[in-house]
Structure formats: C-alpha cells, structure tokens
Design a protein around this motif. Structure first.
Motif, PDB file in Angstrom:
ATOM      1  N   LYS A 160      -6.529   2.751  -8.837  1.00  0.00           N
ATOM      2  CA  LYS A 160      -5.239   3.445  -8.939  1.00  0.00           C
ATOM      3  C   LYS A 160      -5.115   3.970 -10.358  1.00  0.00           C
ATOM      4  N   ARG A 172       0.834  -1.215   0.000  1.00  0.00           N
ATOM      5  CA  ARG A 172       0.000   0.000   0.000  1.00  0.00           C
ATOM      6  C   ARG A 172       0.865   1.260   0.000  1.00  0.00           C
ATOM      7  N   LEU A 173       1.896   1.240   0.805  1.00  0.00           N
ATOM      8  CA  LEU A 173       2.800   2.395   0.884  1.00  0.00           C
ATOM      9  C   LEU A 173       3.394   2.694  -0.505  1.00  0.00           C
ATOM     10  N   ASN A 208       1.013   4.111  -3.095  1.00  0.00           N
ATOM     11  CA  ASN A 208       0.693   5.524  -2.874  1.00  0.00           C
ATOM     12  C   ASN A 208       1.809   6.450  -3.331  1.00  0.00           C
TER      13      ASN A 208
END
Ligand code: PGA
Length: 241
Positions: free
Chosen positions: A48, A19-20, A23
C-alpha cells in the motif's frame, strides 16, 4: 500538506471492512495519509502506498514482553509512526506519563515517529485547566528528551472524542497555539501539531483551515466508507495545502 491520521481503534472487525477501507485511503493529494489499524490487519498493509502507524508504542527495545510488538514486527510491516498516550490507553489501561515517556524514548531509539496525544477531560476544560493539563502532560511525557528528530503532537480533548462532541475549532486552535509555545523548549527537528476528537466530513475543513492545525487524527469517521469518501472529496476540492 496536512496529516490525515486514521486511527481505527478496535472499530474494524472484519477483513472485508479492512480491505475496503484500505482501498479508499490513497490519493488524498496533496496531504499525507497515515493509517493506524489494529495489529491483526497489518498483513494487509504490504504494497500500500501510504504510511502506517501502530496504535500503541513499544516499552522496551528488546526482550520478553507479553502482548507487545517486537521491533522486527515494526520493521517487517514498515510501521513508521506510533500513537502514544492516547486517552483511551491512559484511562482504560491506566497508562501513566512515566510509561508514556518510556514508550516515546524507546520509539525514538527505534527510529519511529511518535504521535503523542494530550488533552484534558470535560471537568478540567470547564474549570479552565486546559493549558495547565496539557503543559503537565508534555513536560512529563517528554521528560529527559532535549533533541527529538520528529514528533507529532495530537491535541485531543477527551470529551470531544466520539461519541462526544467535537471541540469548537477556535478553541482547539488556542490549545494548539499554546502547545507550540511550550514545545519551543525542546529541539524538535520536525514538529507537527494536529487536532483529534469527532472529526468528520462535515467539520474537517473547520479545523484544517487554520495553518496552525497541521492535520487531524480521525477515529470513528475514518472507519465508515461513506464518510471516508466525503472527507476525501472535501480535502481534495479545497485549497488547503
Ligand atoms: P474520534 O477519535 O474521531 O472517533 O473522536 C479520535 C481519536 O481518539 O483518535
């Protein structure tokens, strides 16, 4: 606009890390970002606004195939690109050029864009065999294909892949120019040739500064958040288009 293709390999092993990273990727303006996560993280890709690749391509369009992805999975997760013929698949899974050729054909039949990886090993480079090896790979991997709508070819010298040492940008440029010459034999609607092998925030511009290098395939560095931030700053603050 260059391609920045992030190949996670099997480096990303927690959902938090996945997830990091996801992003951090958007807005590498004006470049095109493609992310190739492990299949287990596909569920995070929805909504996304960048493009996705599978780390391997399909062998057949339909039917029973243990361990492989079905075309509907590609469609469901909006996978547009497939990495095929990566040296880690060639070497650790004994993938032959014949199998790679079949995967390319199936991928094209499914409307996917192949990212075909070619490259020589250290001994072959030292013996001056780079051109011979990549020519053979291209001829076998694209056998029977005259017209290809869209293809990305990644020149990845095997010895340069992390934890190896990156190729000298001027040397990889020679290989990329050579690839372009031999690929002229095929009718390829949209062809991009990129470099891969230990690309990181320190050396990325040394490769991308050449107009002939139309992008990079980034493995390890693209899974380290600090590196991704630095890479982003480098490409965003530079005039490379
Ligand atoms: P690397 O991987 O950047 O970790 O060398 C590139 C690749 O093998 O795709």
């Amino acid at each position: 606009m260059k391609y920045l293709i992030f190949n996670w390999k099997n480096y990303v092993s927690s959902e938090a890390q996945a997830r990091l990273l996801l992003n951090l990727y958007p807005n590498f303006f004006p470049h095109r970002v493609v992310v190739a996560p492990s299949v287990v993280w596909f569920f995070l890709l929805k909504k996304k606004n960048f493009l996705f690749a599978s780390q391997d391509g399909p062998v057949i369009k339909e039917g029973a195939l243990t361990g492989d992805l079905s075309p509907s999975i590609y469609r469901h997760f909006k996978i547009k690109y497939v990495i095929i013929g990566h040296s880690e698949r060639r070497n650790f899974h004994q993938e032959t050029d014949g199998l790679i050729n079949q995967k390319i054909k199936t991928s094209l039949a499914l409307g996917l864009i192949p990212i075909l990886c070619v490259g020589e090993n250290k001994k072959q480079r030292q013996s001056g065999l780079t051109k011979k090896i990549i020519k053979q790979q291209i001829e076998k991997d694209l056998k029977g294909l005259k017209t290809i709508p869209h293809l990305i070819v990644a020149y990845e010298p095997i010895w340069a892949i992390y934890p190896g040492q990156p190729d000298k940008p001027a040397d990889s440029l020679l290989a990329i120019k050579y690839l372009r010459t031999i690929l002229k034999r095929y009718k390829i609607g949209d062809l991009k040739i990129i470099y891969g092998g230990s690309v990181n925030s320190k050396n990325i511009l040394d490769f991308l500064k050449y107009p002939e290098v139309e992008g990079v395939l980034i493995g390890k560095a693209g899974t380290l958040p600090q590196e991704v931030k630095k890479i982003k700053l480098k490409v965003a603050n530079n005039k490379i288009k």
